[in-house]
Design a protein around this motif. Structure first.
Motif, PDB file in Angstrom:
ATOM      1  N   GLU A  85      13.407 -20.759 -22.816  1.00 38.22           N
ATOM      2  CA  GLU A  85      14.435 -20.208 -24.248  1.00 38.22           C
ATOM      3  C   GLU A  85      14.914 -18.646 -24.315  1.00 38.22           C
ATOM      4  OE1 GLU A  85      14.549 -20.847 -29.277  1.00 38.22           O
ATOM      5  OE2 GLU A  85      12.717 -21.620 -27.195  1.00 38.22           O
ATOM      6  N   GLU A  86      13.452 -18.265 -23.676  1.00 35.02           N
ATOM      7  CA  GLU A  86      13.603 -16.501 -24.131  1.00 35.02           C
ATOM      8  C   GLU A  86      14.645 -16.077 -23.127  1.00 35.02           C
ATOM      9  OE1 GLU A  86       9.270 -15.441 -22.893  1.00 35.02           O
ATOM     10  OE2 GLU A  86       8.937 -16.347 -24.901  1.00 35.02           O
ATOM     11  N   ARG A  87      14.778 -17.226 -21.875  1.00 39.77           N
ATOM     12  CA  ARG A  87      15.879 -16.206 -20.699  1.00 39.77           C
ATOM     13  C   ARG A  87      16.755 -16.732 -20.213  1.00 39.77           C
ATOM     14  NH1 ARG A  87      10.723 -15.087 -19.878  1.00 39.77           N
ATOM     15  NH2 ARG A  87      10.201 -13.741 -18.370  1.00 39.77           N
ATOM     16  N   SER A  88      17.197 -17.388 -22.202  1.00 41.32           N
ATOM     17  CA  SER A  88      18.834 -18.451 -21.759  1.00 41.32           C
ATOM     18  C   SER A  88      18.707 -19.006 -20.917  1.00 41.32           C
ATOM     19  CB  SER A  88      19.729 -17.360 -22.382  1.00 41.32           C
ATOM     20  OG  SER A  88      19.390 -16.583 -23.190  1.00 41.32           O
ATOM     21  N   ALA A  89      18.056 -19.528 -19.560  1.00 39.34           N
ATOM     22  CA  ALA A  89      18.397 -20.209 -18.836  1.00 39.34           C
ATOM     23  C   ALA A  89      19.432 -21.507 -18.639  1.00 39.34           C
ATOM     24  CB  ALA A  89      16.757 -20.625 -18.358  1.00 39.34           C
ATOM     25  N   VAL A  90      19.258 -21.802 -17.681  1.00 40.86           N
ATOM     26  CA  VAL A  90      20.412 -22.974 -17.452  1.00 40.86           C
ATOM     27  C   VAL A  90      19.213 -24.424 -16.902  1.00 40.86           C
ATOM     28  CG1 VAL A  90      22.591 -22.554 -18.558  1.00 40.86           C
ATOM     29  CG2 VAL A  90      21.763 -22.629 -15.809  1.00 40.86           C
ATOM     30  N   VAL A  91      18.551 -23.573 -15.979  1.00 43.95           N
ATOM     31  CA  VAL A  91      17.586 -24.336 -15.132  1.00 43.95           C
ATOM     32  C   VAL A  91      16.276 -23.347 -15.379  1.00 43.95           C
ATOM     33  CG1 VAL A  91      16.930 -25.401 -13.018  1.00 43.95           C
ATOM     34  CG2 VAL A  91      19.522 -25.783 -13.995  1.00 43.95           C
ATOM     35  N   THR A  92      15.273 -24.448 -15.071  1.00 41.42           N
ATOM     36  CA  THR A  92      14.009 -22.967 -15.028  1.00 41.42           C
ATOM     37  C   THR A  92      13.202 -24.594 -14.148  1.00 41.42           C
ATOM     38  OG1 THR A  92      14.240 -21.719 -16.925  1.00 41.42           O
ATOM     39  CG2 THR A  92      12.133 -22.414 -16.237  1.00 41.42           C
ATOM     40  N   ILE A  93      12.793 -23.713 -12.826  1.00 39.48           N
ATOM     41  CA  ILE A  93      11.894 -24.674 -12.437  1.00 39.48           C
ATOM     42  C   ILE A  93      10.594 -23.277 -12.343  1.00 39.48           C
ATOM     43  CG2 ILE A  93      11.982 -25.157  -9.849  1.00 39.48           C
ATOM     44  CD1 ILE A  93      14.667 -24.501  -9.443  1.00 39.48           C
ATOM     45  N   ALA A  94       9.637 -25.114 -12.615  1.00 39.63           N
ATOM     46  CA  ALA A  94       7.858 -24.999 -12.231  1.00 39.63           C
ATOM     47  C   ALA A  94       8.187 -24.193 -10.424  1.00 39.63           C
ATOM     48  CB  ALA A  94       7.093 -25.782 -12.394  1.00 39.63           C
ATOM     49  N   LEU A  95       6.593 -23.175 -10.120  1.00 39.22           N
ATOM     50  CA  LEU A  95       6.904 -23.023  -8.649  1.00 39.22           C
ATOM     51  C   LEU A  95       5.230 -23.098  -8.790  1.00 39.22           C
ATOM     52  CD1 LEU A  95       8.730 -19.465  -8.495  1.00 39.22           C
ATOM     53  CD2 LEU A  95       9.562 -22.026  -8.087  1.00 39.22           C
ATOM     54  N   VAL A 142       4.100 -22.929   3.696  1.00 43.22           N
ATOM     55  CA  VAL A 142       4.969 -23.163   3.261  1.00 43.22           C
ATOM     56  C   VAL A 142       6.009 -24.390   3.648  1.00 43.22           C
ATOM     57  CG1 VAL A 142       5.178 -21.266   0.976  1.00 43.22           C
ATOM     58  CG2 VAL A 142       7.176 -21.738   3.495  1.00 43.22           C
ATOM     59  N   ARG A 143       5.470 -24.784   4.880  1.00 39.72           N
ATOM     60  CA  ARG A 143       5.715 -24.671   5.982  1.00 39.72           C
ATOM     61  C   ARG A 143       6.084 -26.612   5.160  1.00 39.72           C
ATOM     62  NH1 ARG A 143       3.134 -24.433  11.605  1.00 39.72           N
ATOM     63  NH2 ARG A 143       1.507 -24.625   9.544  1.00 39.72           N
ATOM     64  N   ALA A 144       5.682 -27.022   4.756  1.00 39.28           N
ATOM     65  CA  ALA A 144       5.696 -28.851   4.473  1.00 39.28           C
ATOM     66  C   ALA A 144       6.887 -28.580   3.182  1.00 39.28           C
ATOM     67  CB  ALA A 144       4.787 -29.714   4.107  1.00 39.28           C
ATOM     68  N   PHE A 145       7.423 -27.493   2.824  1.00 35.71           N
ATOM     69  CA  PHE A 145       7.908 -28.133   1.455  1.00 35.71           C
ATOM     70  C   PHE A 145       9.169 -26.349   1.411  1.00 35.71           C
ATOM     71  CE2 PHE A 145       2.991 -27.408   0.414  1.00 35.71           C
ATOM     72  CZ  PHE A 145       2.663 -28.894  -0.324  1.00 35.71           C
ATOM     73  N   GLY A 146       9.194 -25.615   2.111  1.00 43.65           N
ATOM     74  CA  GLY A 146      10.167 -24.691   1.853  1.00 43.65           C
ATOM     75  C   GLY A 146      10.152 -23.512   0.638  1.00 43.65           C
ATOM     76  N   LEU A 147      10.744 -22.373   1.047  1.00 44.68           N
ATOM     77  CA  LEU A 147      10.363 -21.849  -0.285  1.00 44.68           C
ATOM     78  C   LEU A 147      11.250 -21.116  -1.503  1.00 44.68           C
ATOM     79  CD1 LEU A 147       9.403 -18.718   2.381  1.00 44.68           C
ATOM     80  CD2 LEU A 147       8.834 -18.944   0.003  1.00 44.68           C
ATOM     81  N   VAL A 148      11.191 -21.049  -2.438  1.00 44.43           N
ATOM     82  CA  VAL A 148      12.335 -20.468  -3.416  1.00 44.43           C
ATOM     83  C   VAL A 148      12.015 -19.042  -3.705  1.00 44.43           C
ATOM     84  CG1 VAL A 148      12.897 -21.047  -5.917  1.00 44.43           C
ATOM     85  CG2 VAL A 148      11.655 -22.690  -4.777  1.00 44.43           C
ATOM     86  N   ALA A 149      12.566 -18.923  -3.521  1.00 44.49           N
ATOM     87  CA  ALA A 149      12.971 -16.936  -3.597  1.00 44.49           C
ATOM     88  C   ALA A 149      13.226 -16.761  -4.942  1.00 44.49           C
ATOM     89  CB  ALA A 149      14.106 -16.578  -2.476  1.00 44.49           C
ATOM     90  N   THR A 150      12.785 -15.667  -5.715  1.00 47.71           N
ATOM     91  CA  THR A 150      13.386 -14.998  -7.073  1.00 47.71           C
ATOM     92  C   THR A 150      13.158 -13.497  -6.545  1.00 47.71           C
ATOM     93  OG1 THR A 150      11.417 -15.111  -7.769  1.00 47.71           O
ATOM     94  CG2 THR A 150      12.246 -16.641  -8.415  1.00 47.71           C
ATOM     95  N   ASP A 151      14.193 -12.751  -7.703  1.00 44.79           N
ATOM     96  CA  ASP A 151      14.286 -11.723  -8.004  1.00 44.79           C
ATOM     97  C   ASP A 151      12.999 -11.080  -8.648  1.00 44.79           C
ATOM     98  OD1 ASP A 151      14.910 -12.172 -10.889  1.00 44.79           O
ATOM     99  OD2 ASP A 151      17.121 -11.069  -9.973  1.00 44.79           O
ATOM    100  N   PRO A 152      12.419  -9.837  -9.185  1.00 46.27           N
ATOM    101  CA  PRO A 152      11.299  -9.119  -9.928  1.00 46.27           C
ATOM    102  C   PRO A 152      11.353  -9.398 -11.327  1.00 46.27           C
ATOM    103  CG  PRO A 152      12.446  -7.655  -8.449  1.00 46.27           C
ATOM    104  CD  PRO A 152      13.469  -8.063  -7.954  1.00 46.27           C
ATOM    105  N   GLY A 153      12.467 -10.066 -11.967  1.00 47.26           N
ATOM    106  CA  GLY A 153      12.732 -10.936 -13.213  1.00 47.26           C
ATOM    107  C   GLY A 153      12.415 -12.152 -13.214  1.00 47.26           C
ATOM    108  N   GLY A 154      12.072 -12.911 -11.797  1.00 46.98           N
ATOM    109  CA  GLY A 154      12.176 -14.516 -12.325  1.00 46.98           C
ATOM    110  C   GLY A 154      13.408 -15.622 -11.342  1.00 46.98           C
ATOM    111  N   VAL A 174      19.403 -19.750 -13.237  1.00 46.62           N
ATOM    112  CA  VAL A 174      18.260 -20.455 -12.834  1.00 46.62           C
ATOM    113  C   VAL A 174      17.244 -19.518 -12.976  1.00 46.62           C
ATOM    114  CG1 VAL A 174      17.861 -21.929 -11.274  1.00 46.62           C
ATOM    115  CG2 VAL A 174      19.975 -21.494 -11.828  1.00 46.62           C
ATOM    116  N   PHE A 175      16.157 -20.004 -13.517  1.00 46.88           N
ATOM    117  CA  PHE A 175      14.494 -19.089 -13.505  1.00 46.88           C
ATOM    118  C   PHE A 175      13.946 -19.311 -12.192  1.00 46.88           C
ATOM    119  CE2 PHE A 175      16.764 -16.349 -15.935  1.00 46.88           C
ATOM    120  CZ  PHE A 175      16.536 -14.814 -15.520  1.00 46.88           C
ATOM    121  N   GLY A 176      12.995 -19.173 -11.945  1.00 45.90           N
ATOM    122  CA  GLY A 176      11.104 -19.880 -11.642  1.00 45.90           C
ATOM    123  C   GLY A 176      10.238 -19.224 -12.670  1.00 45.90           C
ATOM    124  N   PHE A 177       9.753 -20.429 -13.292  1.00 45.49           N
ATOM    125  CA  PHE A 177       8.126 -20.860 -13.992  1.00 45.49           C
ATOM    126  C   PHE A 177       6.993 -20.358 -13.335  1.00 45.49           C
ATOM    127  CE2 PHE A 177       5.627 -22.291 -16.382  1.00 45.49           C
ATOM    128  CZ  PHE A 177       4.921 -20.987 -17.959  1.00 45.49           C
TER     129      PHE A 177
END
Length: 338
Positions: free
Chosen positions: A121-131, A137-149, A204-207
């Motif tokens: 809610e604070e970031r007015s996101a349309v999607v937030t993904i738990a990280l 990470v070979r079994a999963f793949g990476l989720v890349a985020t910028d410094p703001g998440g 789209v943000f990562g938590f």
């Protein structure tokens, strides 16, 4: 809040256990995996849940009937497998217009969903993904985020072991961001919906958190999750170790290690040795047998003097008396042989 719990997978990596039992309905210490998931959602204010599965659908009816109460469960028929994104889109008519939670039903976590919703809610996101942070990470793949998440991209599984953040399988979603999709084919939320939203410039943000997290998709992970619960590694979880259901029968001369969970109506005979193992309902461990790092499915039997090491027995499977079985899986209603 409302939630969509994804329970449509076939549990292939957990076979033979999932030949007859849906993986979300496998016991995890004192109750089914799905009970743990729903109980956690209720603690975070989720009181309405939507679920669907094209695989072993009828097996959920007794669970839902027995669950009766909080949260209320709406079942949506899924005539064909729709993958993660398709199953969520197929449930949109039941989640309302406010942000909702969507999560995989085969993970064990103590993630703070309330904090995650506040972050969304604070970031007015349309999607937030738990990280979740992992060292490889070979079994999963990476989720890349910028410094703001903010999520910038999903990277394919690297060839070399590298640490990083992975998709932990819990999301906060704004339904308006998904309305343009149609559930008329399988849709991957990770490979189609999320990348499209990112390309469109949507928020789209990562938590990131230090929450406990484990994917229960393999026998090894399922066993480790059991051990972690017995060791009190999840917030709010407390069990005696070993854990023995009141309706189980364990001979006083049997030897049980700390990391053992024994379900209702299971029987362990005299002089049996059991450690790092899970025994499902009505399973039998015969006199003098040895069971280590193994899962004994419902109604499965290990004969007197037999040995099971790194073994998985499906429902009704058996190991004859005196036989040693190592690093093997025995199909449902099948007898092991040399």
């Amino acid at each position: 809040m409302r939630a969509v719990v994804l329970v449509g997978g076939q549990g292939t990596r957990l076979r033979p256990l999932t030949e007859t039992v849906k993986k979300e309905l496998l016991p995890l210490v004192d109750r089914e995996i799905l009970h743990h998931t729903l109980d956690r959602l209720v603690r975070h204010g989720v009181h309405q849940v939507v679920m669907s599965s094209p695989y072993l659908e009828d097996s959920f009816a007794p669970f839902i009937e027995a669950r009766a109460g909080d949260p209320t469960i709406t079942w949506v028929t899924e005539t064909e497998a729709l993958d993660t994104g398709g199953a969520i889109v197929n449930s949109l008519d039941h989640v309302g217009d406010d942000p909702f939670v969507a999560l995989n039903g085969d993970i064990l976590t103590d993630l703070d969903v309330t904090a995650m919703a506040g972050f969304h809610e604070e970031r007015s996101a349309v999607v937030t993904i738990a990280l979740h942070r992992v060292e490889d990470v070979r079994a999963f793949g990476l989720v890349a985020t910028d410094p703001g998440g903010r999520v910038t991209c999903f990277r394919e599984k690297p060839a070399e072991p590298v640490p990083g953040d992975i998709n932990a399988g819990t999301y906060i979603l704004d339904p308006s961001a998904l309305r343009s999709w149609r559930a008329d084919r399988p849709i991957s939320i990770e490979r189609e919906i999320f990348p499209q939203l990112i390309d469109d410039g949507r928020a789209v943000f990562g938590f990131a958190s230090d929450a406990y997290w484990r994917d229960l998709g393999t026998p090894e992970e399922y066993l480790q999750a059991t051990f972690d619960l017995l060791d009190g590694k999840l917030a709010g979880a407390s069990y005696p170790a070993p854990w023995i259901h009141p309706d189980a029968s364990v001979d006083l001369r049997a030897h049980l290690g700390r990391h053992v969970a024994v379900s209702a109506e299971a029987t362990i005979g005299p002089d049996a040795e059991v450690d790092d193992a899970v025994l499902h309902r009505a399973s039998v461990v015969g006199a003098g047998s040895r069971v280590f790092r193994s899962i004994v499915g419902p109604g499965a039997k290990i004969g007197a003097g037999a040995t099971a090491v790194d073994a998985v027995l499906g429902e009704g499977a058996s190991i004859p008396a005196g036989l040693t079985l190592e690093a093997a899986r025995v199909g449902s209603f099948t007898e092991a042989s040399i």
